[in-house]
Design a protein around this motif. Structure first.
Motif: not given
Length: 121
Positions: A31-57
């Protein structure tokens, strides 16, 4: 306290690989995509986010193969869901088990996060 929304996020240093896996598994683009940073999927009432942590984390988010957290995906037809996952090249470990709430099988995404494919009675 009032909560407006709760969603699940998965941290990964293998961002593109994991996002592509969930695009194929969920059969939808983020649903939302910031390349190499964050992607967000909306499945029914659940939001699944995938993110790339900053290198120091990154070490804080290292994959833990013994995590107690599972992403449970309820499906209408377990055999179809298994066939779809296998068509993506992901073999399933073990057999279908029957629990009091239905049938299910455990598998893992490319980062080793546990997925439970579940079909209710």
């Amino acid at each position: 306290m009032q909560y407006n929304n709760i969603f699940i996020t998965i941290a990964t240093v293998n961002f593109d690989n994991l996002v592509n896996f969930y695009i194929q598994l969920l059969e939808q683009e983020p649903k939302n995509l910031i390349p190499d940073v964050y992607a967000e999927f909306q499945i029914s009432s659940l939001c699944l986010g995938i993110f790339k942590p900053k290198q120091n984390y990154e070490s804080e988010f290292a994959v833990n193969t013994k995590s107690s957290l599972s992403l449970c995906l309820e499906v209408d037809n377990l055999e179809s869901a298994i066939a779809h996952l296998q068509s993506l090249g992901y073999p399933l470990p073990g057999d279908i088990s029957t629990a009091s709430h239905g049938r299910e099988i455990y598998t893992y995404d490319p980062d080793g996060n546990r997925l439970i494919l579940h079909q209710s009675h």
